[in-house]
Design a protein around this motif. Structure first.
Motif, PDB file in Angstrom:
ATOM      1  N   HIS A 144      47.118  63.794  54.756  1.00 47.06           N
ATOM      2  CA  HIS A 144      46.777  62.658  55.620  1.00 47.06           C
ATOM      3  C   HIS A 144      45.950  63.115  56.817  1.00 47.06           C
ATOM      4  O   HIS A 144      44.999  62.445  57.224  1.00 47.06           O
ATOM      5  CB  HIS A 144      48.031  61.923  56.085  1.00 47.06           C
ATOM      6  CG  HIS A 144      48.557  60.930  55.107  1.00 47.06           C
ATOM      7  ND1 HIS A 144      47.879  59.778  54.770  1.00 47.06           N
ATOM      8  CD2 HIS A 144      49.695  60.918  54.373  1.00 47.06           C
ATOM      9  CE1 HIS A 144      48.575  59.097  53.877  1.00 47.06           C
ATOM     10  NE2 HIS A 144      49.680  59.778  53.614  1.00 47.06           N
ATOM     11  N   LYS A 145      46.310  64.273  57.387  1.00 45.29           N
ATOM     12  CA  LYS A 145      45.541  64.818  58.515  1.00 45.29           C
ATOM     13  C   LYS A 145      44.116  65.130  58.105  1.00 45.29           C
ATOM     14  O   LYS A 145      43.172  64.893  58.854  1.00 45.29           O
ATOM     15  CB  LYS A 145      46.205  66.081  59.066  1.00 45.29           C
ATOM     16  CG  LYS A 145      47.314  65.833  60.011  1.00 45.29           C
ATOM     17  CD  LYS A 145      47.796  67.154  60.569  1.00 45.29           C
ATOM     18  CE  LYS A 145      48.561  66.945  61.835  1.00 45.29           C
ATOM     19  NZ  LYS A 145      49.030  68.187  62.422  1.00 45.29           N
ATOM     20  N   GLU A 146      43.948  65.687  56.902  1.00 46.66           N
ATOM     21  CA  GLU A 146      42.624  66.032  56.417  1.00 46.66           C
ATOM     22  C   GLU A 146      41.761  64.790  56.230  1.00 46.66           C
ATOM     23  O   GLU A 146      40.562  64.815  56.474  1.00 46.66           O
ATOM     24  CB  GLU A 146      42.713  66.813  55.104  1.00 46.66           C
ATOM     25  CG  GLU A 146      41.371  67.327  54.626  1.00 46.66           C
ATOM     26  CD  GLU A 146      41.480  68.316  53.493  1.00 46.66           C
ATOM     27  OE1 GLU A 146      40.532  68.388  52.713  1.00 46.66           O
ATOM     28  OE2 GLU A 146      42.496  69.022  53.398  1.00 46.66           O
ATOM     29  N   ALA A 147      42.364  63.689  55.817  1.00 45.93           N
ATOM     30  CA  ALA A 147      41.613  62.461  55.554  1.00 45.93           C
ATOM     31  C   ALA A 147      41.405  61.613  56.809  1.00 45.93           C
ATOM     32  O   ALA A 147      40.486  60.791  56.852  1.00 45.93           O
ATOM     33  CB  ALA A 147      42.337  61.636  54.499  1.00 45.93           C
ATOM     34  N   LYS A 148      42.204  61.820  57.837  1.00 45.25           N
ATOM     35  CA  LYS A 148      42.143  61.001  59.045  1.00 45.25           C
ATOM     36  C   LYS A 148      40.774  61.114  59.723  1.00 45.25           C
ATOM     37  O   LYS A 148      40.239  62.202  59.889  1.00 45.25           O
ATOM     38  CB  LYS A 148      43.244  61.430  60.019  1.00 45.25           C
ATOM     39  CG  LYS A 148      43.373  60.528  61.211  1.00 45.25           C
ATOM     40  CD  LYS A 148      44.523  60.943  62.083  1.00 45.25           C
ATOM     41  CE  LYS A 148      44.639  60.003  63.263  1.00 45.25           C
ATOM     42  NZ  LYS A 148      45.757  60.344  64.116  1.00 45.25           N
ATOM     43  N   GLY A 149      40.231  59.970  60.071  1.00 48.69           N
ATOM     44  CA  GLY A 149      38.955  59.947  60.778  1.00 48.69           C
ATOM     45  C   GLY A 149      37.749  60.203  59.890  1.00 48.69           C
ATOM     46  O   GLY A 149      36.663  60.461  60.389  1.00 48.69           O
TER      47      GLY A 149
END
Length: 141
Positions: free
Chosen positions: A108-113
């Motif tokens: 999720h962090k990798e995909a955020k933004g």
């Protein structure tokens, strides 16, 4: 399964006392669950701990809780990211962590933004060889 030394004070100066081994057990019915087993001799606790092929820790609870030794499992996970506008455009990503829910957070962090979103149902365990293959062919956006 691979494990990695995590930390601890080492073996105590005495063999008799109260020792607790906290560990994970993977069962077909219940999945991964944390378990604990108590011992009155450190050498028996250490032998049990050494036989565990997963995350585990030996605690000396004779006087107070002191960590003697701990290890964490090394697991590899992969998932699919899907482009938000072009749904047919996907890419595979991989991480190494000890638990599936940690992998979801990392994905999720990798995909955020970005223009990518995680397909949650695509999360899966992979082998170390598959992990290195995915990392070698990954395209950084």
């Amino acid at each position: 399964m691979a494990t990695d030394y995590y930390g601890g004070q080492g073996a105590p100066d005495y063999n008799e006392g109260e020792f607790t081994v906290k560990y994970y057990l993977n069962t077909k019915l219940w999945g991964r669950r944390e378990r604990e087993k108590r011992f009155t001799h450190y050498d028996k606790a250490k032998a049990f701990y050494d036989g565990i092929d997963d995350s585990a820790a030996i605690w000396d609870t004779t006087r107070s809780a002191e960590l003697c030794e701990a290890k964490t499992r090394i697991a590899y996970f992969a998932a699919t990211l899907q482009h938000k506008k072009q749904k047919s455009n996907t890419r595979e990503v991989a991480v190494t962590t000890s638990e599936p829910h940690h992998a979801l957070v990392l994905f999720h962090k990798e995909a955020k933004g970005t223009d990518w979103s995680l397909l949650k149902e695509s999360l899966r365990d992979i082998s170390e060889a598959e992990y290195h293959k995915l990392k070698a062919t990954a395209v950084d956006e």
